[in-house]
Motif scaffolding. Structure first.
Motif, mmCIF file in Angstrom:
data_model
loop_
_atom_site.group_PDB
_atom_site.id
_atom_site.type_symbol
_atom_site.label_atom_id
_atom_site.label_comp_id
_atom_site.label_asym_id
_atom_site.label_seq_id
_atom_site.Cartn_x
_atom_site.Cartn_y
_atom_site.Cartn_z
ATOM 1 N N ILE A 7 0.822 -1.209 0.000
ATOM 2 C CA ILE A 7 0.000 0.000 0.000
ATOM 3 C C ILE A 7 0.859 1.264 0.000
ATOM 4 O O ILE A 7 0.580 2.222 -0.733
ATOM 5 N N LEU A 8 1.934 1.280 0.804
ATOM 6 C CA LEU A 8 2.669 2.517 1.065
ATOM 7 C C LEU A 8 3.993 2.646 0.332
ATOM 8 O O LEU A 8 4.394 3.754 -0.026
ATOM 9 N N GLN A 9 4.697 1.526 0.107
ATOM 10 C CA GLN A 9 6.059 1.611 -0.411
ATOM 11 C C GLN A 9 6.057 1.654 -1.936
ATOM 12 O O GLN A 9 5.363 0.885 -2.590
ATOM 13 N N GLU A 10 6.847 2.574 -2.501
ATOM 14 C CA GLU A 10 6.925 2.727 -3.939
ATOM 15 C C GLU A 10 8.358 2.515 -4.401
ATOM 16 O O GLU A 10 9.306 2.960 -3.757
ATOM 17 N N LEU A 11 8.517 1.828 -5.523
ATOM 18 C CA LEU A 11 9.824 1.678 -6.153
ATOM 19 C C LEU A 11 10.056 2.894 -7.043
ATOM 20 O O LEU A 11 9.270 3.134 -7.973
ATOM 21 N N PRO A 12 11.101 3.706 -6.783
ATOM 22 C CA PRO A 12 11.269 4.980 -7.506
ATOM 23 C C PRO A 12 11.752 4.793 -8.940
ATOM 24 O O PRO A 12 12.850 5.206 -9.307
ATOM 25 N N THR A 13 10.915 4.160 -9.766
ATOM 26 C CA THR A 13 11.304 3.913 -11.159
ATOM 27 C C THR A 13 11.357 5.202 -11.975
ATOM 28 O O THR A 13 12.069 5.271 -12.980
ATOM 29 N N VAL A 14 10.609 6.227 -11.538
ATOM 30 C CA VAL A 14 10.611 7.485 -12.294
ATOM 31 C C VAL A 14 11.993 8.128 -12.265
ATOM 32 O O VAL A 14 12.413 8.763 -13.236
ATOM 33 N N SER A 15 12.733 7.953 -11.174
ATOM 34 C CA SER A 15 14.029 8.615 -11.031
ATOM 35 C C SER A 15 15.088 8.063 -11.980
ATOM 36 O O SER A 15 16.124 8.704 -12.182
ATOM 37 N N ILE A 16 14.866 6.884 -12.566
ATOM 38 C CA ILE A 16 15.865 6.322 -13.473
ATOM 39 C C ILE A 16 15.554 6.638 -14.931
ATOM 40 O O ILE A 16 16.337 6.276 -15.808
ATOM 41 N N ALA A 17 14.425 7.308 -15.196
ATOM 42 C CA ALA A 17 14.059 7.628 -16.580
ATOM 43 C C ALA A 17 15.139 8.418 -17.314
ATOM 44 O O ALA A 17 15.401 8.149 -18.500
ATOM 45 N N PRO A 18 15.829 9.411 -16.681
ATOM 46 C CA PRO A 18 16.858 10.165 -17.414
ATOM 47 C C PRO A 18 18.048 9.326 -17.865
ATOM 48 O O PRO A 18 18.817 9.775 -18.730
ATOM 49 N N TYR A 19 18.220 8.122 -17.301
ATOM 50 C CA TYR A 19 19.388 7.307 -17.648
ATOM 51 C C TYR A 19 19.080 6.285 -18.747
ATOM 52 O O TYR A 19 20.006 5.677 -19.293
ATOM 53 N N LEU A 20 17.798 6.078 -19.045
ATOM 54 C CA LEU A 20 17.428 4.987 -19.950
ATOM 55 C C LEU A 20 17.848 5.234 -21.394
ATOM 56 O O LEU A 20 18.016 4.290 -22.163
ATOM 57 N N HIS A 21 18.003 6.519 -21.781
ATOM 58 C CA HIS A 21 18.412 6.807 -23.162
ATOM 59 C C HIS A 21 19.926 6.961 -23.296
ATOM 60 O O HIS A 21 20.433 7.210 -24.389
ATOM 61 N N LEU A 22 20.648 6.820 -22.174
ATOM 62 C CA LEU A 22 22.111 6.938 -22.195
ATOM 63 C C LEU A 22 22.743 5.575 -22.421
ATOM 64 O O LEU A 22 22.127 4.532 -22.198
ATOM 65 N N PRO A 23 24.011 5.553 -22.887
ATOM 66 C CA PRO A 23 24.693 4.268 -23.139
ATOM 67 C C PRO A 23 25.119 3.577 -21.847
ATOM 68 O O PRO A 23 26.311 3.392 -21.573
ATOM 69 N N ILE A 24 24.146 3.258 -21.014
ATOM 70 C CA ILE A 24 24.386 2.554 -19.753
ATOM 71 C C ILE A 24 23.566 1.270 -19.779
ATOM 72 O O ILE A 24 22.386 1.287 -20.142
ATOM 73 N N ARG A 25 24.185 0.175 -19.408
ATOM 74 C CA ARG A 25 23.472 -1.095 -19.425
ATOM 75 C C ARG A 25 22.280 -1.039 -18.480
ATOM 76 O O ARG A 25 22.377 -0.562 -17.342
ATOM 77 N N LYS A 26 21.152 -1.528 -18.966
ATOM 78 C CA LYS A 26 19.921 -1.490 -18.167
ATOM 79 C C LYS A 26 20.070 -2.327 -16.899
ATOM 80 O O LYS A 26 19.477 -2.006 -15.859
ATOM 81 N N GLU A 27 20.866 -3.399 -16.952
ATOM 82 C CA GLU A 27 21.075 -4.230 -15.769
ATOM 83 C C GLU A 27 21.700 -3.434 -14.636
ATOM 84 O O GLU A 27 21.337 -3.587 -13.465
ATOM 85 N N LYS A 28 22.651 -2.532 -14.986
ATOM 86 C CA LYS A 28 23.319 -1.732 -13.958
ATOM 87 C C LYS A 28 22.337 -0.748 -13.325
ATOM 88 O O LYS A 28 22.343 -0.540 -12.103
ATOM 89 N N ILE A 29 21.480 -0.154 -14.155
ATOM 90 C CA ILE A 29 20.499 0.797 -13.636
ATOM 91 C C ILE A 29 19.504 0.089 -12.716
ATOM 92 O O ILE A 29 19.158 0.587 -11.645
ATOM 93 N N VAL A 30 19.047 -1.087 -13.144
ATOM 94 C CA VAL A 30 18.075 -1.835 -12.348
ATOM 95 C C VAL A 30 18.699 -2.308 -11.037
ATOM 96 O O VAL A 30 18.053 -2.264 -9.974
ATOM 97 N N ASN A 31 19.953 -2.757 -11.080
ATOM 98 C CA ASN A 31 20.630 -3.189 -9.852
ATOM 99 C C ASN A 31 20.764 -2.034 -8.859
ATOM 100 O O ASN A 31 20.608 -2.227 -7.644
ATOM 101 N N LEU A 32 21.048 -0.839 -9.376
ATOM 102 C CA LEU A 32 21.126 0.323 -8.499
ATOM 103 C C LEU A 32 19.765 0.625 -7.884
ATOM 104 O O LEU A 32 19.660 0.919 -6.688
#
Length: 350
Positions: A81-106
């Motif tokens: 109900i209360l806890q949110e995964l801050p997926t919005v904060s990683i949106a600026p990195y998704l178009h950069l040449p960074i592996r998605k696995e590294k972003i998700v692990n962070l």
């Protein structure tokens, strides 16, 4: 790379316009957190005496282990109900040449330091040192703490997995909570004792340390389930199908019978279904309806006001939650409604 991500996260928080506006509120929340933490540390220091008052003459580890299973179930529900995964904060990195696995692990790593994960530690660690250590020894006390830490983190990952699945296939998450509710009902009716099974499992691990591989396995499976789901579903643009909206569109003739009010009602239902937060509130209210079964018994009817109050809470939970935010959500298109031949009374009546 991780240090860069962390520095960006800190700058995002401190440079936000809401940080300065809510500075006093943040200070008060920090003081409240310190007060709560102090109370938990004091309660943890006297945990053995507290348990002796509630369970006189009983084995404290067995009694406490039996309570913990209900804590983990309640913790999972509150997280959902209360806890949110801050997926919005990683949106600026998704178009950069960074592996998605590294972003998700962070992203997953940041969730480990959640308030929900740190909250039980001031109780669990003193209990292990004051109760488990004298009865079983130091190794078993450390093993017990490791089991609790693995279960807490498993709860953390399962919660985010269920929330993400809820956005894609909501019926899977709903089925999971219905299954948990069934087990709780059987336990309430004393047909099945989940606390006994949980306690026996913990004691078996303490006597046979190799069995810690089971909670470790649950932790690893929940981590990779969440990781793979996020990798396959975190995109700048998400394509989602709304089957219920299509059904509503086909049956719009039912709402047409109510004229303008019916059309606005149909619009509101579509908005609820197409947005995650109100849709989550809608489904959680189904569980709140079941919450009434824990109160409606013979003793409750001695006070005539209690059944009415509980009935209002159970049946009006969605209105209480959705009604608080409805106007702020819909204010962005008030100008459109006012430009149409729709009276304000008609809109609010719908």
């Amino acid at each position: 790379m991780n240090t860069i991500f962390l520095s960006h996260y800190w700058k995002e928080k401190t440079r936000s316009i809401f940080w300065e506006r809510n500075l006093i509120l943040n200070i008060l929340m920090g003081l409240l957190f310190l007060y709560l933490l102090t109370n938990l540390i004091v309660a943890g220091f006297f945990i053995d005496e507290i348990l002796n008052n509630f369970f006189p003459g009983k084995n404290l580890p067995n009694s406490f282990n039996g309570i913990l299973v209900y804590y983990f179930l309640a913790d999972l529900l509150l997280r959902f109900i209360l806890q949110e995964l801050p997926t919005v904060s990683i949106a600026p990195y998704l178009h950069l040449p960074i592996r998605k696995e590294k972003i998700v692990n962070l992203l997953i790593g940041r969730s480990i330091f959640s308030f929900f994960n740190l909250l039980p530690l001031p109780i669990l660690i003193p209990f292990a040192m004051k109760v488990i250590f004298p009865q079983y020894g130091l190794n078993q006390a450390l093993l017990w703490i490791s089991i609790m830490a693995l279960l807490i983190l498993t709860n953390n990952f399962i919660n985010f997995y269920l929330k993400k699945v809820f956005q894609i296939k909501w019926y899977l998450s709903l089925s999971f909570f219905i299954l948990l509710g069934t087990f709780l009902y059987l336990d309430f009716e004393k047909n099945l004792s989940i606390s006994t099974f949980f306690n026996q499992g913990i004691i078996n691990v303490l006597h046979q340390p190799v069995l810690i591989l089971l909670p470790l396995f649950l932790f690893i499976v929940s981590y990779f389930l969440l990781r793979n789901l996020l990798i396959s579903n975190v995109y700048l643009e998400t394509k989602t199908t709304f089957k219920v909206s299509k059904v509503l569109s086909k049956s719009s003739s039912i709402f047409d019978n109510f004229g303008t009010i019916g059309g606005l009602i149909l619009l509101e239902i579509k908005l609820i279904w197409r947005n995650t937060r109100p849709k989550t509130q809608m489904f959680m209210c189904c569980f709140i309806l079941l919450y009434g079964f824990t109160f409606y018994h013979e003793n409750l009817w001695k006070n005539s006001f209690s059944p009415i109050f509980i009935g209002l809470i159970c049946t009006g939970a969605f209105t209480l939650n959705h009604g608080q935010l409805m106007l702020s959500w819909e204010s962005s298109y008030f100008d459109l409604l006012l430009s149409r031949n729709i009276k304000r009374e008609t809109y609010f009546l719908s």
